[in-house]
Design a protein around this motif. Structure first.
Motif, mmCIF file in Angstrom:
data_model
loop_
_atom_site.group_PDB
_atom_site.id
_atom_site.type_symbol
_atom_site.label_atom_id
_atom_site.label_comp_id
_atom_site.label_asym_id
_atom_site.label_seq_id
_atom_site.Cartn_x
_atom_site.Cartn_y
_atom_site.Cartn_z
ATOM 1 N N GLN A 120 0.842 -1.202 0.000
ATOM 2 C CA GLN A 120 0.000 0.000 0.000
ATOM 3 C C GLN A 120 0.877 1.252 0.000
ATOM 4 N N ALA A 121 0.567 2.182 -0.890
ATOM 5 C CA ALA A 121 1.255 3.474 -0.893
ATOM 6 C C ALA A 121 0.766 4.277 0.305
ATOM 7 N N VAL A 122 1.702 4.785 1.118
ATOM 8 C CA VAL A 122 1.354 5.507 2.347
ATOM 9 C C VAL A 122 2.262 6.736 2.491
ATOM 10 N N LYS A 123 1.948 7.551 3.487
ATOM 11 C CA LYS A 123 2.794 8.670 3.855
ATOM 12 C C LYS A 123 3.660 8.262 5.049
ATOM 13 N N ALA A 124 4.940 8.538 4.963
ATOM 14 C CA ALA A 124 5.869 8.113 6.015
ATOM 15 C C ALA A 124 5.479 8.683 7.375
ATOM 16 N N SER A 125 5.013 9.921 7.408
ATOM 17 C CA SER A 125 4.693 10.576 8.679
ATOM 18 C C SER A 125 3.563 9.874 9.420
ATOM 19 N N ALA A 126 2.724 9.135 8.692
ATOM 20 C CA ALA A 126 1.626 8.412 9.342
ATOM 21 C C ALA A 126 2.155 7.304 10.243
ATOM 22 N N PHE A 127 3.414 6.920 10.050
ATOM 23 C CA PHE A 127 4.021 5.862 10.848
ATOM 24 C C PHE A 127 4.983 6.424 11.904
ATOM 25 N N GLY A 128 5.004 7.732 12.053
ATOM 26 C CA GLY A 128 5.819 8.338 13.099
ATOM 27 C C GLY A 128 7.299 8.374 12.806
ATOM 28 N N VAL A 129 7.662 8.333 11.518
ATOM 29 C CA VAL A 129 9.074 8.408 11.152
ATOM 30 C C VAL A 129 9.279 9.572 10.182
ATOM 31 N N GLN A 130 10.526 10.010 10.086
ATOM 32 C CA GLN A 130 10.862 11.079 9.167
ATOM 33 C C GLN A 130 11.501 10.513 7.909
ATOM 34 N N LEU A 234 9.520 1.978 17.539
ATOM 35 C CA LEU A 234 8.787 1.793 16.292
ATOM 36 C C LEU A 234 7.836 0.607 16.438
ATOM 37 N N GLU A 235 6.837 0.545 15.572
ATOM 38 C CA GLU A 235 5.916 -0.591 15.575
ATOM 39 C C GLU A 235 6.104 -1.471 14.348
ATOM 40 N N GLN A 236 7.003 -1.085 13.450
ATOM 41 C CA GLN A 236 7.225 -1.838 12.220
ATOM 42 C C GLN A 236 8.691 -1.704 11.810
ATOM 43 N N ILE A 237 9.142 -2.630 10.953
ATOM 44 C CA ILE A 237 10.467 -2.522 10.359
ATOM 45 C C ILE A 237 10.465 -1.330 9.411
ATOM 46 N N VAL A 238 11.542 -0.552 9.439
ATOM 47 C CA VAL A 238 11.687 0.584 8.529
ATOM 48 C C VAL A 238 12.970 0.405 7.731
ATOM 49 N N TYR A 239 12.879 0.636 6.417
ATOM 50 C CA TYR A 239 14.044 0.466 5.544
ATOM 51 C C TYR A 239 14.183 1.682 4.649
ATOM 52 N N ARG A 240 15.421 2.184 4.564
ATOM 53 C CA ARG A 240 15.686 3.317 3.678
ATOM 54 C C ARG A 240 17.081 3.205 3.085
ATOM 55 N N GLU A 241 17.152 2.990 1.773
ATOM 56 C CA GLU A 241 18.398 3.046 1.013
ATOM 57 C C GLU A 241 19.541 2.274 1.689
ATOM 58 N N GLY A 242 19.326 0.986 1.894
ATOM 59 C CA GLY A 242 20.365 0.121 2.443
ATOM 60 C C GLY A 242 20.457 0.085 3.950
ATOM 61 N N ILE A 283 15.902 9.249 10.847
ATOM 62 C CA ILE A 283 14.579 8.636 10.669
ATOM 63 C C ILE A 283 13.745 8.765 11.943
ATOM 64 N N MET A 284 14.401 8.654 13.080
ATOM 65 C CA MET A 284 13.717 8.657 14.384
ATOM 66 C C MET A 284 14.460 9.631 15.317
ATOM 67 N N PRO A 285 14.161 10.926 15.220
ATOM 68 C CA PRO A 285 14.922 11.939 15.968
ATOM 69 C C PRO A 285 14.985 11.714 17.474
#
Length: 359
Positions: A120-130, A234-242, A283-285
């Motif tokens: 699902q396409a989502v907005k990152a901010s909805a998951f509490g991450v930057q 966090l409540e989920q795995i987060v992945y960004r560029e490696g 990602i998580m300040p």
């Protein structure tokens, strides 16, 4: 007559191969250079993150994804079995996977659709991450994870209960060319005999086989990881560029990991510690105020295109290889174990074995 198989290497791939062979009535011995389920040996089996997904599968070949898809679907049942038979919870969680930009949205969407993977396409901010590169993220809710140290502890207990012999702190000498391997010598002069042998030694495989399998392209690749326990996880795995962040059930958070071509050096470095913590804080300040609880590394068996070797040895008739899984040994292990077992027992493999052949 019961067939005796020696497995060389007691990581996840070796243990899963043992489980498969035991289920087929074989007598199994595992030879391990350190200790099975040890957290001090540098192997990737305990050191990795435990994500049951090949991160960006649209970049990989069908041969890689065939193994990872099978494994990802197998782990809920495997973890339930281990809990039932050993009493050890491997912390399997269907925590989901949030993919932050930049990534190839078209390729990702097409792959998920063709493999019937909910996305699902989502907005990152909805998951509490930057997100540093726009808000458009991809949410994969069915992706799971396990906790590798717990999984290895459960596997060790299962092996003990099922009478698998474990020869630990036992190092073998590199093989010489021969027609058949009747016995394999240890560095202290002892010999280990069996009907068949299978090498599952990960990053150490090439050192054992370089005189008999010069084309086996496996080398150690170091990965470093940091551990936090944030006030709000966090409540989920987060992945960004490696780079990934993995929340654990008990409130811990993993952040990593690097890919470093440094040989068998398992040292952790301040430079990488700073690099990983900066990526995590971006990602998580809230992590800027959190202590780093632990910093460790593991050695992956690096191979071109992440393609493992699962096959009979090209010249030694009773020797087999199940090695070189690079970043995805955990995810590929169930399918790899079934494939190599079928080859060893002369059965028709469940998948085409040709892409994994040792030339």
């Amino acid at each position: 007559m019961t067939k005796h198989v020696v497995i060389v290497g007691g990581g996840i791939v070796g243990c899963m191969t043992a489980m498969e062979l035991v289920g087929r009535g074989c007598k199994v011995t595992i030879v391990e250079r350190n200790q099975i389920a040890s957290q001090t040996s540098g192997e990737s089996s305990w050191a990795g993150g435990g994500i049951l997904f090949p991160l960006l599968p649209w970049f990989y070949s069908d041969a890689v994804n065939t193994l990872t898809n099978y494994g990802a679907k197998s782990y809920p049942e495997i973890c339930q079995r281990l809990l039932r038979e050993t009493g050890i919870d491997t912390d399997f969680e269907q925590s989901g996977f949030l993919l932050l930009p930049n990534f190839d949205t078209q390729a990702a969407g097409a792959w998920c659709a063709s493999n019937q993977l909910p996305a699902q396409a989502v907005k990152a901010s909805a998951f509490g991450v930057q997100s540093l590169s726009g808000e458009d993220a991809l949410w994969l809710p069915t992706i799971g994870q396990i906790r590798p140290p717990y999984f290895m502890q459960a596997m060790r207990k299962w092996l003990e209960k099922n009478k698998v012999t474990m020869l630990e702190h036992t190092e073998l000498v590199p093989l010489k060319e021969m027609q058949k391997l009747n016995e394999w010598q240890t560095i202290d002069g002892k010999t280990i005999s069996a009907d068949q042998f299978v090498v599952t030694s990960g990053a150490w495989s090439f050192e054992l086989l370089k005189e008999t399998s010069a084309k086996l392209n496996i080398k150690p690749m170091r990965g470093q990881i940091l551990l936090y326990k944030p006030e709000k996880n966090l409540e989920q795995i987060v992945y960004r560029e490696g780079f990934y962040m993995i929340p654990r059930r008990d409130g811990h958070l993993l952040a990593g990991s690097t890919l470093e071509d440094v040989g068998f050096d398992t040292t952790v470095t301040q430079e990488v510690r700073n690099e990983i913590s900066a990526k995590a804080e971006a990602i998580m300040p809230a992590l800027k105020n959190q202590a780093i609880l632990k910093h460790w590394s593991g050695l992956r068996p690096g191979t071109p295109e992440n393609l493992p070797t699962i096959s009979a040895h090209p010249t030694i008739e009773n020797l087999y290889l199940n090695t070189g899984h690079f970043r995805y040994g955990l995810t590929m292990a169930p399918a790899s174990a079934k494939l190599v077992t079928a080859l060893m027992l002369g059965e028709k493999p469940m998948i085409d074995a040709s892409p994994y052949r040792c030339s």
